[in-house]
Design a protein around this motif. Structure first.
Motif, short mmCIF file in Angstrom:
data_model
loop_
_atom_site.label_atom_id
_atom_site.label_comp_id
_atom_site.label_asym_id
_atom_site.label_seq_id
_atom_site.Cartn_x
_atom_site.Cartn_y
_atom_site.Cartn_z
N PHE A 57 0.85 -1.19 0.00
CA PHE A 57 0.00 0.00 0.00
C PHE A 57 0.88 1.24 0.00
CE2 PHE A 57 0.57 -1.56 4.34
CZ PHE A 57 1.07 -0.44 5.00
N ALA A 58 0.32 2.33 -0.48
CA ALA A 58 1.03 3.60 -0.47
C ALA A 58 1.05 4.17 0.95
CB ALA A 58 0.37 4.59 -1.42
N THR A 59 2.11 4.86 1.28
CA THR A 59 2.23 5.52 2.56
C THR A 59 2.53 7.00 2.31
OG1 THR A 59 4.64 5.28 2.79
CG2 THR A 59 3.27 3.41 3.51
N SER A 60 2.52 7.79 3.35
CA SER A 60 2.90 9.19 3.20
C SER A 60 4.38 9.31 2.87
CB SER A 60 2.56 9.98 4.46
OG SER A 60 3.21 9.43 5.58
N TRP A 61 5.11 8.22 3.04
CA TRP A 61 6.54 8.19 2.77
C TRP A 61 6.82 7.87 1.30
CZ3 TRP A 61 10.57 9.79 5.43
CH2 TRP A 61 11.84 9.34 5.09
N ALA A 62 6.12 6.89 0.73
CA ALA A 62 6.37 6.44 -0.64
C ALA A 62 5.21 5.58 -1.13
CB ALA A 62 7.67 5.63 -0.70
N ALA A 63 5.24 5.24 -2.40
CA ALA A 63 4.16 4.44 -3.00
C ALA A 63 4.20 2.98 -2.56
CB ALA A 63 4.25 4.51 -4.52
N ASP A 64 5.37 2.50 -2.14
CA ASP A 64 5.49 1.06 -1.88
C ASP A 64 6.32 0.69 -0.65
OD1 ASP A 64 7.98 1.85 -2.76
OD2 ASP A 64 8.14 0.30 -4.30
N HIS A 65 6.57 1.64 0.24
CA HIS A 65 7.34 1.33 1.43
C HIS A 65 7.28 2.47 2.45
CE1 HIS A 65 10.33 3.91 -0.60
NE2 HIS A 65 10.87 4.07 0.61
N PRO A 108 11.80 8.76 10.45
CA PRO A 108 12.37 9.96 9.83
C PRO A 108 11.38 11.12 9.72
CG PRO A 108 12.84 8.02 8.50
CD PRO A 108 11.89 7.60 9.57
N SER A 109 10.08 10.82 9.78
CA SER A 109 9.06 11.86 9.61
C SER A 109 8.88 12.72 10.85
CB SER A 109 7.72 11.22 9.25
OG SER A 109 7.23 10.50 10.38
N GLY A 110 9.52 12.36 11.94
CA GLY A 110 9.42 13.14 13.16
C GLY A 110 8.07 13.05 13.85
N GLY A 111 7.32 11.97 13.64
CA GLY A 111 6.06 11.77 14.34
C GLY A 111 4.83 11.69 13.46
N HIS A 112 4.96 12.00 12.19
CA HIS A 112 3.79 11.95 11.31
C HIS A 112 3.33 10.53 11.03
CE1 HIS A 112 3.68 16.25 10.66
NE2 HIS A 112 4.99 16.21 10.63
N ASP A 113 4.24 9.56 11.20
CA ASP A 113 3.86 8.15 11.10
C ASP A 113 4.61 7.39 12.19
OD1 ASP A 113 6.40 8.33 9.93
OD2 ASP A 113 5.93 7.02 8.25
N ALA A 114 4.22 6.13 12.41
CA ALA A 114 4.81 5.34 13.48
C ALA A 114 4.72 3.86 13.15
CB ALA A 114 4.08 5.60 14.80
N VAL A 115 5.57 3.08 13.81
CA VAL A 115 5.48 1.62 13.80
C VAL A 115 5.30 1.21 15.25
CG1 VAL A 115 6.68 -0.55 13.34
CG2 VAL A 115 6.85 1.35 11.71
N MET A 116 4.27 0.38 15.49
CA MET A 116 3.91 0.01 16.86
C MET A 116 3.74 -1.50 17.00
SD MET A 116 0.98 2.89 17.73
CE MET A 116 0.92 2.47 19.49
N LEU A 117 3.99 -1.99 18.21
CA LEU A 117 3.55 -3.32 18.59
C LEU A 117 2.07 -3.19 18.91
CD1 LEU A 117 6.42 -4.39 21.03
CD2 LEU A 117 6.11 -5.08 18.64
N ASP A 118 1.24 -4.01 18.26
CA ASP A 118 -0.22 -3.92 18.40
C ASP A 118 -0.74 -5.11 19.21
OD1 ASP A 118 -2.97 -3.77 18.12
OD2 ASP A 118 -2.94 -3.92 15.93
N TYR A 119 -1.24 -4.81 20.41
CA TYR A 119 -1.76 -5.82 21.32
C TYR A 119 -3.28 -5.94 21.24
CZ TYR A 119 2.84 -6.10 23.50
OH TYR A 119 4.19 -6.29 23.75
N SER A 120 -3.92 -5.29 20.29
CA SER A 120 -5.38 -5.26 20.26
C SER A 120 -6.01 -6.64 20.04
CB SER A 120 -5.90 -4.25 19.23
OG SER A 120 -5.46 -4.57 17.93
N GLU A 121 -5.34 -7.53 19.34
CA GLU A 121 -5.88 -8.88 19.14
C GLU A 121 -5.29 -9.89 20.12
OE1 GLU A 121 -5.79 -10.25 15.09
OE2 GLU A 121 -6.70 -8.40 14.34
#
Length: 160
Positions: A57-65, A108-121
Motif C-alpha cells: 500500500f502507499a504511505t505518506s513516505w512512498a508508494a510502496d514502502h 524519519p518523519s518526526g512523528g507523522h507516522d509510526a510503527v507500533m507493537l499492536d496488542y489489540s488482538e
C-alpha cells in the motif's frame, strides 16, 4: 544480531537487565516480545542497517514502502518506557496514535507516522502484531510478529 545495527550509540540506552525489562513491562502493562528482548540484550536500541519496509500500500513516505530510523530500546532518553518525552506513551499522546500498544521505532518523519507493537488482538500477555500508523492514524498490520518485521526490512536505496 549486532549485524542489525549501524556503528555508534545514537538511540542506544544503558545495557539491558532483567530488572529493566520487568520494570518496563510493569510500566507499560504488557509483556514485550521475546525476540525484541533478545535484540536489546545485544544492543539496547540504535540505528538499524536495514531501515526500509516494503508494503503493498502507499504511505505518506512512498508508494510502496516506509522507512524507520532507529529501534527504541528500554531505559535512557530513547527508551519505550522513558518519561523524557521520547517514550511510547508520550509519543502516543503527542501525535494521537491509537491506544493499541507500544511505539518501537523512531521515524524519519518526526512523528507523522509510526510503527507500533499492536496488542489489540493478542491482549497484553500475547504476541503482538506490528502495525504501521500513517497520518490517518489507521493501524495497518505489516507483520504478525516483531521477528517477522525485522526479517522483512531491506536496505535503503541510496538517493542519486
Amino acid at each position: 544480531m549486532n549485524e542489525l545495527f549501524e556503528a555508534g550509540n545514537f538511540y542506544t540506552g544503558p545495557p539491558l537487565s532483567a530488572e529493566m525489562v520487568s520494570r518496563a513491562e510493569g510500566f507499560l502493562g504488557l509483556r514485550l516480545p521475546s525476540t525484541y528482548i533478545e535484540v536489546l540484550l545485544r544492543k539496547n536500541g540504535g540505528v538499524l542497517k536495514r531501515r526500509r519496509f516494503p508494503t503493498q500500500f502507499a504511505t505518506s513516505w512512498a508508494a510502496d514502502h516506509f522507512e524507520i530510523r532507529a529501534l527504541l530500546g528500554i531505559g535512557g532518553k530513547w527508551g519505550i518506557d522513558s518519561l523524557s518525552g521520547m517514550g511510547s506513551s508520550d509519543l502516543v499522546a503527542e501525535w494521537g496514535y491509537p491506544q493499541i500498544g507500544v511505539v518501537i521505532f523512531d521515524m524519519p518523519s518526526g512523528g507523522h507516522d509510526a510503527v507500533m507493537l499492536d496488542y489489540s488482538e493478542s491482549g497484553p500477555e500475547g504476541e503482538p502484531a506490528v502495525v504501521y500508523i500513517d497520518e490517518d492514524r489507521v493501524p495497518r498490520k505489516v507483520a504478525g510478529s516483531f521477528e517477522e518485521f525485522l526479517s522483512r526490512l531491506v536496505p535503503c536505496i541510496p538517493l542519486i
